[in-house]
Design an enzyme around this catalytic site. Structure first.
Site, PDB file in Angstrom:
ATOM      1  N   HIS A  82      13.962 -34.307  23.380  1.00 15.24           N
ATOM      2  CA  HIS A  82      14.070 -33.217  24.351  1.00 15.24           C
ATOM      3  C   HIS A  82      12.960 -32.218  24.082  1.00 15.24           C
ATOM      4  CE1 HIS A  82      16.002 -30.426  27.114  1.00 15.24           C
ATOM      5  NE2 HIS A  82      15.738 -29.469  26.245  1.00 15.24           N
ATOM      6  N   ASP A 161      27.742 -27.302  32.642  1.00 10.64           N
ATOM      7  CA  ASP A 161      26.448 -26.645  32.449  1.00 10.64           C
ATOM      8  C   ASP A 161      25.858 -26.194  33.769  1.00 10.64           C
ATOM      9  OD1 ASP A 161      24.073 -25.806  30.965  1.00 10.64           O
ATOM     10  OD2 ASP A 161      23.112 -27.419  32.083  1.00 10.64           O
ATOM     11  N   ARG A 168      24.798 -17.750  34.910  1.00 10.28           N
ATOM     12  CA  ARG A 168      23.949 -17.035  33.940  1.00 10.28           C
ATOM     13  C   ARG A 168      22.699 -16.496  34.622  1.00 10.28           C
ATOM     14  NH1 ARG A 168      22.719 -21.490  29.870  1.00 10.28           N
ATOM     15  NH2 ARG A 168      21.390 -19.925  28.898  1.00 10.28           N
ATOM     16  N   SER A 183      23.997 -25.206  26.293  1.00 11.41           N
ATOM     17  CA  SER A 183      23.489 -25.794  27.525  1.00 11.41           C
ATOM     18  C   SER A 183      22.626 -27.020  27.222  1.00 11.41           C
ATOM     19  CB  SER A 183      22.684 -24.736  28.281  1.00 11.41           C
ATOM     20  OG  SER A 183      21.951 -25.302  29.342  1.00 11.41           O
ATOM     21  N   LYS A 187      24.058 -31.492  27.158  1.00 14.24           N
ATOM     22  CA  LYS A 187      23.425 -32.569  27.929  1.00 14.24           C
ATOM     23  C   LYS A 187      22.955 -33.696  26.999  1.00 14.24           C
ATOM     24  CE  LYS A 187      21.305 -29.130  29.955  1.00 14.24           C
ATOM     25  NZ  LYS A 187      20.481 -28.202  30.730  1.00 14.24           N
TER      26      LYS A 187
HETATM   27  N1  URA Z   1      17.226 -25.135  29.021  1.00 15.03           N
HETATM   28  C1  URA Z   1      18.499 -25.488  29.291  1.00 15.03           C
HETATM   29  O1  URA Z   1      18.780 -26.647  29.571  1.00 15.03           O
HETATM   30  N2  URA Z   1      19.450 -24.558  29.266  1.00 15.03           N
HETATM   31  C2  URA Z   1      19.189 -23.267  28.958  1.00 15.03           C
HETATM   32  O2  URA Z   1      20.097 -22.470  28.936  1.00 15.03           O
HETATM   33  C3  URA Z   1      17.860 -22.904  28.691  1.00 15.03           C
HETATM   34  C4  URA Z   1      16.892 -23.866  28.713  1.00 15.03           C
END
Ligand code: URA
Ligand code: CA
Length: 436
Positions: A82, A161, A168, A183, A187
């Site tokens: 990631h 999310d 948010r 968050s 994932k």
């Molecule tokens: N990337 C994400 O997937 N979530 C966040 O909250 C910030 C960056």
């Protein structure tokens, strides 16, 4: 249990239990807790933060709010990578085939570009015919039978999310470490990989520009991943200037192909080797970092990694001849040189400004609904440390639309370059390695 008590507990600095977090997420997803109560809770978390234990529980509850990929019966060790998002960051396109060539299992879910940062899905879709909207069954079948597949995130994964992120965004609670970490990691957990590496960018073009913030994020991602049983490390890497020389979708596919053919830009190749080495070490497929890097380099030099890119493209309906003939990729109508106004050395190259220039030319999205132009972008001829001559091109713009804001993009890219009299070294690519 009720929302008012949960909000008050967090407001007063208490730690929420797994059951309380489960209550919040379940009821929010079901639609029977209003946005204003979740907003209040998010603001309380923003100010009171969360312990590692709470963040891990929130992450796990969020991950299980939708479908979880089960990769436990795949033949090789399932790995994931990631990036917190960068400019010209073509590493995923290089790493997927490279890791598959190393006999690791790569079931990669990726996103699209937004704002000045690119997205792997858009880049791959610039290959004529390439499909990323695979069904869950097709995706898992390709992974099982061929070792690699790449698909767009689907709606059924981590719905918590998506809902929380939208809230948010409009309540000014994006910049909260436990909310960012939960968050990102929810994932990754839902993606099913056993070993993962996180590339936390730092510098002008990064999501977090200051090193101390990138360091906190990397430390927390690794801590939460470990608590949830994953083999995880992070590299904090430079995003003060763009990675490689190409910024744009088809341009970055070309750059990835060059890299897999052994003649890509050195910074991009080095970062891919370092990120890949982290995964080989986590998967216990190498005894040392040096051995891991050497073995990955061998898979580039021997052509195995390029062969896996061909397989990926063929599997997903793309035209594999782009590997021999990059002219089959979308190309821009016009290529505009940007001559240097002066002689000297490049001492600064603002990744954010280059990313924005590429975006205004049409390579990215300002809002989610924008169409992406695969052909356009920015090609950097000079990078930090390079000598430049007055009148020689610093960069090139790849432009398609007749009404493209050429002057604006030109101003942004020329403004991104700082040219000075003294030679400077390029910034270190790997700023820090984070393992605990
Ligand atoms: N990337 C994400 O997937 N979530 C966040 O909250 C910030 C960056
Ligand atoms: Ca690049």
């Amino acid at each position: 249990m009720n929302m008012v008590d949960i909000i008050r507990k967090k407001r007063d600095g208490g730690s929420l239990t797994r059951d309380e977090l489960q209550y919040v997420i379940d009821h929010y997803i079901a639609g029977d807790v209003p946005d204003y109560q979740i907003s209040a809770l998010l603001m309380a978390i923003f100010f009171q933060s969360m312990s590692d234990e709470e963040t891990a529980q929130l992450t796990d509850v969020m991950a299980h709010s939708g479908t979880i990929l089960d990769l436990s019966d795949m033949p090789g060790v399932a790995v994931d990578k990631h990036s917190t998002g960068g400019v010209g960051d073509t590493t995923t396109l290089v790493l997927i085939p490279l890791l598959a060539a190393a006999d690791l299992t790569v079931a990669k879910l990726s996103g699209r570009s937004l704002g000045h940062t690119g997205g792997t899905i858009d880049k791959l879709e610039s290959i004529p015919g390439f499909r990323t909207d695979l069904s869950r069954e097709e995706f898992l079948r390709l992974v099982r039978e061929t070792g690699l597949a790449l698909a767009d995130h689907t709606e059924d994964m981590v719905p918590a999310d998506r809902l929380l992120y939208e809230l948010r965004d409009v309540t000014s609670t994006v910049d909260s470490l436990p909310l960012i970490v939960s968050s990102i990691m929810s994932k990754k957990i839902a993606g099913g990989a056993e070993a993962m590496v996180i590339d936390v960018k730092t510098g002008a073009g990064a999501f977090l520009t200051r090193l101390e913030d990138s360091r906190k994020l990397a430390g927390s991602l690794v801590a939460i991943g470990r608590k949830l049983g994953r083999k995880i490390t992070a590299l904090i890497t430079d995003m003060s200037q763009p990675l490689g020389r190409m910024v744009g979708n088809a341009l970055e596919v070309r750059e990835a192909i060059d890299t897999l053919q052994g003649h890509g830009p050195k910074d991009l190749e080095d970062l891919c080797l370092e990120l890949g080495a982290e995964l080989l070490l986590s998967a216990e497929r190498a005894a040392s970092r040096e051995e891991a890097v050497q073995s990955l380099k061998g898979l580039i030099d021997g052509g195995q990694a390029l062969g896996k890119l061909r397989l990926l493209i063929e599997n997903q309906g793309g035209n594999p001849h782009v590997l021999e003939d990059p002219a089959l990729l979308p190309t821009a109508a016009q290529v505009v040189d940007l001559p240097s106004p002066t002689s000297g050395h490049v001492v600064g190259l603002d990744a954010l400004a280059v990313g924005r220039a590429s975006c205004v030319l049409g390579a990215g999205r300002l809002v989610k609904e924008d169409e992406v132009d695969f052909a356009v972008g920015v090609e950097l001829i000079a990078k930090i440390g390079d000598p430049v001559e007055s009148g020689e091109p610093l960069a090139r713009l790849h432009v398609n639309r007749a009404d493209a804001p050429l002057d604006e993009a030109r101003g942004m890219v020329l403004g991104a370059y700082q040219i000075g009299p003294a030679v400077v070294s390029p910034p270190a690519l790997i700023v820090e390695r984070v393992t605990a």
